[in-house]
Design an enzyme around this catalytic site. Structure first.
Site, short mmCIF file in Angstrom:
data_model
loop_
_atom_site.label_atom_id
_atom_site.label_comp_id
_atom_site.label_asym_id
_atom_site.label_seq_id
_atom_site.Cartn_x
_atom_site.Cartn_y
_atom_site.Cartn_z
N HIS A 191 10.56 -3.82 -51.20
CA HIS A 191 9.57 -3.43 -50.38
C HIS A 191 9.88 -2.22 -49.45
O HIS A 191 8.99 -1.28 -49.56
CB HIS A 191 9.10 -4.64 -49.43
CG HIS A 191 7.87 -4.35 -48.45
ND1 HIS A 191 6.50 -4.52 -48.77
CD2 HIS A 191 7.78 -3.53 -47.32
CE1 HIS A 191 5.78 -4.32 -47.84
NE2 HIS A 191 6.56 -3.67 -47.12
N GLU A 192 10.93 -2.22 -48.95
CA GLU A 192 11.30 -0.93 -48.12
C GLU A 192 11.55 0.11 -49.04
O GLU A 192 11.22 1.43 -48.61
CB GLU A 192 12.49 -1.42 -47.28
CG GLU A 192 12.24 -2.64 -46.30
CD GLU A 192 11.08 -2.63 -45.49
OE1 GLU A 192 10.62 -1.48 -45.18
OE2 GLU A 192 10.35 -3.48 -45.18
N HIS A 243 8.58 2.06 -49.71
CA HIS A 243 8.22 2.84 -48.64
C HIS A 243 8.65 4.37 -48.84
O HIS A 243 8.00 5.28 -48.43
CB HIS A 243 8.42 2.40 -47.46
CG HIS A 243 7.38 1.46 -46.98
ND1 HIS A 243 6.06 1.66 -46.87
CD2 HIS A 243 7.67 0.11 -46.38
CE1 HIS A 243 5.61 0.44 -46.46
NE2 HIS A 243 6.36 -0.50 -46.09
N GLU A 273 1.29 -0.16 -46.48
CA GLU A 273 1.78 -1.52 -46.65
C GLU A 273 1.23 -2.07 -48.01
O GLU A 273 2.07 -3.14 -48.70
CB GLU A 273 1.57 -2.15 -45.42
CG GLU A 273 2.14 -1.86 -44.18
CD GLU A 273 3.76 -1.89 -44.30
OE1 GLU A 273 4.35 -2.35 -45.33
OE2 GLU A 273 4.43 -1.33 -43.41
#
Length: 827
Positions: free
Chosen positions: A484-485, A488, A507
């Protein structure tokens, strides 16, 4: 101006007048003092004249004048810091005693944070009337407005960049032949030439930025601080064009400042880090917060020799010893980014290194990057962003599946990081590259932050913060959060939202892509991928349903400003709707509705075509700010047949982004995931546990053999679904709960599973499990906030005592937003 914005109590004001002056580069030179819990030093800002003024300056100065009038009318005469004449223009340390506060009827307000009263020193100070009541004198000085709060600003001055040795090369440009050689104009033209140097001269640019930051001052500037802003003016200067384009600010943070948190790590050593505060970095340094203020930065940070400084930076800094016991760390960034993405962490971190043989990264050929001519053509196109040394134009970077990475942690977690985290990073980086192509950033540090961190993770340029909560149990939670990170880097950092209210752009994409990345990192088969993603979709659907039922409707809208999204005032100031609402940081509606929208589009279009469109979007918009329609328009243009079926940008706005509640297309889809094999398996286990519970309750204290009941081994996400399903059972007896924990070793599972286990403990007042709840609230603060509410709602004396005991122990170090929400639950 603060009044003019009229923000609601929970709205975050963005005060900077970026349409008039736009910061292009910051240089920070600061000391970190753990004894006083203060960061102090100097910041130098380099500006360009803003777009609003450039557009209308040919007609005169009217475009700026309206803003000046507005500002003067609404400003209160707050304490005004003004200079006296005996201060060295190029002091390396702030001179605290050379500044005084002026204002009518001001009491002595001196304090240890550097705010001084007019009674202490009043000689040589301009009166507040001169500074605040500009309009009464007919003086229409231009005001530079920066975002700033919880800072003690000590001095502001213009920097004499023309005094730098060798700077003459920037005065011989053809662009300067028609302008006056008047010194003030010359300085601003030098800054203009410096900030617009071509990308291939970035090293020279940083070198001269550094020299300019060390140049002497050439005049102190008048300034005043408000609740949310720092306002600066130069007497007699009425336009942004004539205002100094290089300014130096002496300042110090306050221990209670909300941009950083001073705490201790898991080993009991002091540390400080930026925790992703709702107010971003304005309590760390004066800056321009609006996303449009894309800037580069350099930072030199000095601290005691025992500490390691990690930061958003393209280089892996090597410390330099300045004097005995003091080290200096230097970082830089050449890709323009919003100031809110600047991140720093100072602590006694230890680097985790791989022991023994490292297996090479295996790439699944089924998931290799497409080699169509269209994909290669994107690389050949000129980038659409402002010029900087872009990795998308670097042939070597385009082939780099795994960028250099390091892991840092408090010493007590080193073994755990080596076991759970270190080997996952190259797998996840490679999976991300396989999906989206070129990594936007050249390196990555991963830091395990203290237990008071209010999230499971946070991504910034070149650095990711992870909560210690991801290290327990299997690799599932650690891997998915890492993915997930990493996502980004593309969505949230390389491509940012032009309007911060559109959080879903960051997000929603990261949540959707974490599933893709994690499946590829595990090299799962098609059926395994399908099963896991359907299970995940069901869990997220249940979470979204619960959140929609228990939150304010206006907080459920992904595009709350609708047609006004992206708009600002004439000066560039704006507000972030609900940006300061404490509960908002714990809501997942932007993650979940955004994820389901993207999942729906992928299913409609086909995953292969959809991922190809994502890669095209990344190549077209990296290094830029976007709105929802930028992505949706490009996607639908690529697939024109979808317009014929009624799928339009307007319909997507109406169904997904502009309304509260669960989107209509999603209402019926929740039933389909229940047919998944993994979900069906859980349903069978739920039935067994209900029957087991009934049998145990009937048998009372008599022990009956349960050998005939065989429970299947479940994946972590299946365990989450199992426990959520059992939460819907009215009563579970203590023996059943004991058997449940023993069967799945719930205390050893990841934080998502343990969180549901704690909910079961609380619901059924299972006293033997209260130690598990206490441990969770202490060690998993990123996930434990709403457990406090559940402990209170049962109106059970023991549970309420447990909640207050845990809060009392954690409150001092707890994240401010978390503490506020919990306090409202408890008191």
């Amino acid at each position: 101006m603060e009044t003019q914005l009229d923000p609601m109590k929970d709205d975050l004001p963005l005060m900077a007048n970026t349409n008039y002056m736009l910061v292009k580069h910051y240089i920070l030179d600061v000391d970190v003092d753990f004894k006083s819990k203060v960061i102090e030093g100097i910041i130098v800002l380099f500006f360009e004249t803003g777009s609003q003024y450039r557009k209308t300056s040919s007609t005169g100065k009217e475009c700026c004048q309206s803003q000046f009038d507005e500002t003067c009318k609404v400003r209160a005469c707050e304490p005004c810091y003004a200079p006296v004449t005996n201060v060295s223009a190029c002091s390396s340390k702030p001179e605290y005693n050379d500044f005084a506060v002026c204002g009518k009827g001001e009491e002595d307000a001196s304090d240890k944070n550097g705010n001084h009263s007019n009674e202490a020193q009043a000689s040589g100070i301009s009166s507040s009337k001169d500074i605040c009541d500009i309009e009464n004198h007919g003086n229409k000085d231009f005001l530079l407005v920066l975002d700033c709060c919880d800072l003690s600003v000590l001095k502001v001055e213009e920097v004499d960049v023309a005094a730098v040795s060798g700077i003459e090369k920037f005065t011989r440009s053809a662009k300067l032949t028609d302008v006056s050689k008047e010194l003030e104009n010359l300085r601003n033209q030098i800054v203009h030439e410096l900030v617009t140097l071509p990308a291939d001269r970035w090293k020279e640019q940083l070198y001269y930025f550094t020299l300019c930051s060390q140049a002497p001052g050439c005049g102190e500037l008048l300034f005043t601080t408000g609740t949310w802003s720092l306002e600066i003016r130069k007497s007699g200067v009425q336009t942004p064009t004539d205002f100094p384009h290089a300014i130096r600010i002496w300042y110090k943070t306050k221990p209670e400042g909300r941009s950083v948190t001073w705490t201790t790590d898991q080993s009991g050593r002091p540390c400080v880090y930026t925790m992703g505060s709702p107010i971003n970095n304005r309590a760390l340094f004066p800056c321009q917060e609006p996303p449009v203020a894309l800037s580069t930065w350099q930072a030199s940070v000095r601290t005691a020799v025992d500490f390691v400084v990690l930061m958003s930076g393209e280089n892996s800094a090597e410390p330099v010893q300045l004097e005995e016991g003091i080290l200096s760390w230097y970082y830089y960034v050449t890709m323009p980014m919003p100031a809110s993405t600047f991140t720093i962490a100072v602590g006694c971190w230890q680097e985790v290194k791989q022991q023994g043989f490292i297996a090479p990264i295996q790439t699944n050929p089924k998931f290799s990057l497409p080699s169509s001519q269209a994909d290669f053509r994107w690389h050949e196109e000129i980038c659409g962003h402002v010029e900087y040394p872009c990795r998308f134009q670097d042939p070597a970077a385009r082939l780099q599946a795994v960028i250099p990475y390091r892991v840092f942690t408090p010493c007590c977690l080193m073994e755990c990081c080596e076991k759970h985290l270190l080997q996952l990073i190259p797998q996840c980086l490679s999976a991300a590259y396989t999906t989206l192509g070129t990594h936007p950033f050249s390196r990555l540090d991963v830091l395990i932050v203290p237990s008071n961190f209010s999230s499971l993770g946070m991504a910034s340029p070149h650095i990711i913060f992870l909560s210690q909560s991801v290290l327990s149990g299997w690799s599932q939670l650690c891997g998915t959060r890492l993915c997930h990170e990493i996502a980004h880097a593309w969505f949230g950092l390389a491509i940012g939202a032009r309007d911060w209210t559109e959080e879903w752009i960051s997000e929603g994409f990261a949540t959707f892509l974490e599933d893709i990345f994690w499946a590829r990192a595990q090299q799962l088969s098609h059926d395994e991928v399908k099963g896991q993603q359907e299970l995940k979709a069901l869990l997220r659907w249940r979470r979204l349903r619960d959140e929609v039922q228990n939150s304010e409707e206006e907080l459920q809208v992904l595009r709350p400003k609708k047609e006004s999204t992206g708009e600002t005032s004439e000066s560039g100031a704006s507000i972030v709707k609900h940006g300061l609402k404490a509960e908002k940081i714990f809501m997942q509606v932007h993650y979940l509705k955004g994820y389901f929208l993207l999942r729906s589009l992928a299913r409609t279009i086909g995953e292969a075509s959809y991922l190809s469109s994502l890669r095209k979007f990344v190549h077209k918009f990296h290094g830029q700010l976007v709105l929802s329609q930028d992505f949706l328009c490009m996607l639908l243009e690529d697939i024109p047949e979808q317009k014929e079926s009624g799928l339009t940008v307007e319909s997507i706005f109406q169904n997904w982004l502009d309304t509260s509640g669960i989107p209509k297309p999603l209402l019926e889809e929740g039933e389909t995931w229940k047919e998944s094999r993994l979900v069906q398996q859980v349903s069978g286990e739920v039935t067994k546990w209900i029957q087991t519970n009934q049998m145990m309750r009937k048998s009372g204290k008599k022990k009956r053999r349960l050998d005939e009941v065989v429970f299947q081994k479940l994946l972590p996400d299946q365990l989450v679904l199992l426990l959520e399903s059992l939460l819907e059972v009215k009563t579970l007896c203590p023996r059943a709960l004991q058997c449940l924990e023993k069967t799945y070793q719930l205390r050893e599972q990841d934080a998502e599973v343990r969180h549901r286990w704690c909910e079961l403990i609380v619901k059924h007042k299972y006293v033997p499990g209260y130690e598990d709840v206490e441990k969770f609230l202490r060690e998993d603060q990123a996930m434990g906030v709403y457990l406090y509410g559940e402990l209170m709602v049962n109106e059970d004396a023991k549970q309420q005592e447990l909640a207050r005991k845990c809060f009392a122990a954690a409150r001092e170090y707890m994240d401010a937003s978390s503490a506020k929400v919990v306090a409202e639950m408890l008191f």
